[in-house]
Scaffold this motif. Structure first.
Motif, PDB file in Angstrom:
ATOM      1  N   GLN A 192      10.242 -15.495  -7.208  1.00 45.99           N
ATOM      2  CA  GLN A 192      10.809 -15.469  -8.562  1.00 45.99           C
ATOM      3  C   GLN A 192       9.722 -15.240  -9.613  1.00 45.99           C
ATOM      4  N   LYS A 193       8.614 -15.959  -9.460  1.00 48.55           N
ATOM      5  CA  LYS A 193       7.499 -15.852 -10.426  1.00 48.55           C
ATOM      6  C   LYS A 193       6.970 -14.419 -10.474  1.00 48.55           C
ATOM      7  N   LEU A 194       6.770 -13.822  -9.299  1.00 48.50           N
ATOM      8  CA  LEU A 194       6.235 -12.465  -9.239  1.00 48.50           C
ATOM      9  C   LEU A 194       7.273 -11.443  -9.697  1.00 48.50           C
ATOM     10  N   ALA A 195       8.545 -11.699  -9.414  1.00 46.64           N
ATOM     11  CA  ALA A 195       9.610 -10.785  -9.860  1.00 46.64           C
ATOM     12  C   ALA A 195       9.646 -10.728 -11.394  1.00 46.64           C
ATOM     13  N   ASN A 228      -2.146  -1.243 -11.413  1.00 47.77           N
ATOM     14  CA  ASN A 228      -0.813  -1.857 -11.468  1.00 47.77           C
ATOM     15  C   ASN A 228      -0.898  -3.375 -11.262  1.00 47.77           C
ATOM     16  N   ALA A 229      -1.798  -3.782 -10.387  1.00 49.40           N
ATOM     17  CA  ALA A 229      -1.986  -5.225 -10.142  1.00 49.40           C
ATOM     18  C   ALA A 229      -2.482  -5.915 -11.409  1.00 49.40           C
ATOM     19  N   VAL A 240       0.814  -1.232   0.000  1.00 43.34           N
ATOM     20  CA  VAL A 240       0.000   0.000   0.000  1.00 43.34           C
ATOM     21  C   VAL A 240       0.842   1.275   0.000  1.00 43.34           C
ATOM     22  N   MET A 241       2.113   1.154   0.334  1.00 44.30           N
ATOM     23  CA  MET A 241       3.003   2.328   0.327  1.00 44.30           C
ATOM     24  C   MET A 241       4.172   2.025  -0.607  1.00 44.30           C
ATOM     25  N   PRO A 242       3.881   1.933  -1.913  1.00 48.08           N
ATOM     26  CA  PRO A 242       4.902   1.458  -2.852  1.00 48.08           C
ATOM     27  C   PRO A 242       6.110   2.392  -2.944  1.00 48.08           C
ATOM     28  N   GLN A 243       7.280   1.763  -3.018  1.00 45.15           N
ATOM     29  CA  GLN A 243       8.513   2.541  -3.209  1.00 45.15           C
ATOM     30  C   GLN A 243       8.760   2.815  -4.684  1.00 45.15           C
ATOM     31  N   ALA A 244       8.028   2.107  -5.550  1.00 51.22           N
ATOM     32  CA  ALA A 244       8.022   2.325  -7.001  1.00 51.22           C
ATOM     33  C   ALA A 244       6.758   1.653  -7.526  1.00 51.22           C
ATOM     34  N   PRO A 245       6.249   2.059  -8.702  1.00 52.33           N
ATOM     35  CA  PRO A 245       5.072   1.395  -9.253  1.00 52.33           C
ATOM     36  C   PRO A 245       5.323  -0.110  -9.394  1.00 52.33           C
ATOM     37  N   GLY A 246       4.350  -0.903  -8.942  1.00 51.13           N
ATOM     38  CA  GLY A 246       4.477  -2.360  -9.046  1.00 51.13           C
ATOM     39  C   GLY A 246       5.061  -3.020  -7.813  1.00 51.13           C
ATOM     40  N   HIS A 247       5.393  -2.230  -6.791  1.00 52.33           N
ATOM     41  CA  HIS A 247       5.939  -2.792  -5.540  1.00 52.33           C
ATOM     42  C   HIS A 247       4.910  -3.754  -4.941  1.00 52.33           C
ATOM     43  N   PHE A 292       8.516 -10.826   1.583  1.00 50.15           N
ATOM     44  CA  PHE A 292       9.546 -10.424   0.635  1.00 50.15           C
ATOM     45  C   PHE A 292       8.994  -9.287  -0.207  1.00 50.15           C
ATOM     46  N   HIS A 293       9.734  -8.183  -0.254  1.00 52.49           N
ATOM     47  CA  HIS A 293       9.384  -7.068  -1.140  1.00 52.49           C
ATOM     48  C   HIS A 293       9.900  -7.381  -2.543  1.00 52.49           C
ATOM     49  N   VAL A 294       9.076  -7.114  -3.554  1.00 54.13           N
ATOM     50  CA  VAL A 294       9.472  -7.250  -4.962  1.00 54.13           C
ATOM     51  C   VAL A 294       9.203  -5.894  -5.612  1.00 54.13           C
ATOM     52  N   ILE A 295      10.273  -5.232  -6.069  1.00 55.58           N
ATOM     53  CA  ILE A 295      10.139  -3.848  -6.547  1.00 55.58           C
ATOM     54  C   ILE A 295      10.805  -3.704  -7.914  1.00 55.58           C
ATOM     55  N   PRO A 296      10.001  -3.452  -8.968  1.00 55.34           N
ATOM     56  CA  PRO A 296      10.609  -3.197 -10.278  1.00 55.34           C
ATOM     57  C   PRO A 296      11.482  -1.938 -10.228  1.00 55.34           C
TER      58      PRO A 296
END
Ligand code: 5GP
Length: 141
Positions: free
Chosen positions: A72-75, A133-134, A37-44, A106-110
């Protein structure tokens, strides 16, 4: 110092129990992924195991073995969805290391070349933006 016990009143346990909403991306028997909810970049996004552990330090290795393939899949999906140059994976253990929610995640951030991240736990994003974005990430799964 030993790792404190897991407490099931944390916000991600509430999301798992359906007590509070989340913009969900992926779910299987062992794992859930949803937008931060507080993304560090779009898609976080965040990937969590369903079984309770406070963080990496008290997690069952079998839980980790089931969770990392989903990270890995989500990354891969987030990288494709946002045309990113790379993907940042982050995972914090205990407040001294920056952990604020005490259910393993785990955070995943493009990441894009030359673009800085916003601060960790900065501003709340509009839910419509998170949903849009989702949708991009789901389409790339
Ligand atoms: P950490 O514990 O690794 O410091 O980060 C917790 C993360 O959870 C932060 O990035 C924060 O933005 C996110 N977060 C906090 N509360 C909620 C919530 O209610 N819903 C969702 N989807 N993310 C949250």
């Amino acid at each position: 110092m030993t790792t404190p016990a897991y407490e099931d009143d944390n916000i991600f346990a509430k999301i798992l129990r359906g007590e509070i909403p989340a913009v969900k991306l992926y779910e299987d028997d062992d794992t859930l992924a949803f937008m931060d909810v507080m993304p560090q970049a779009p898609g976080h996004l965040l990937v969590i195991p369903k079984s309770p552990s406070r963080n990496l330090l008290d997690a069952d290795p079998d839980t980790l073995a089931k969770t990392i393939p989903v990270v890995q899949k989500l990354a891969k999906a987030a990288k494709t969805a946002f045309g990113a140059d790379g993907v940042f994976i982050a995972q914090f253990n205990e407040p001294a290391a920056g952990q604020t929610v005490f259910h393993l995640h785990f955070h995943v951030i493009p990441r894009h070349d030359g673009q800085d991240l916003k601060p960790h736990t900065g501003g709340m994003e509009d839910v419509k933006v998170l949903q849009a974005n989702a949708e991009k990430i789901r389409a790339a799964l």
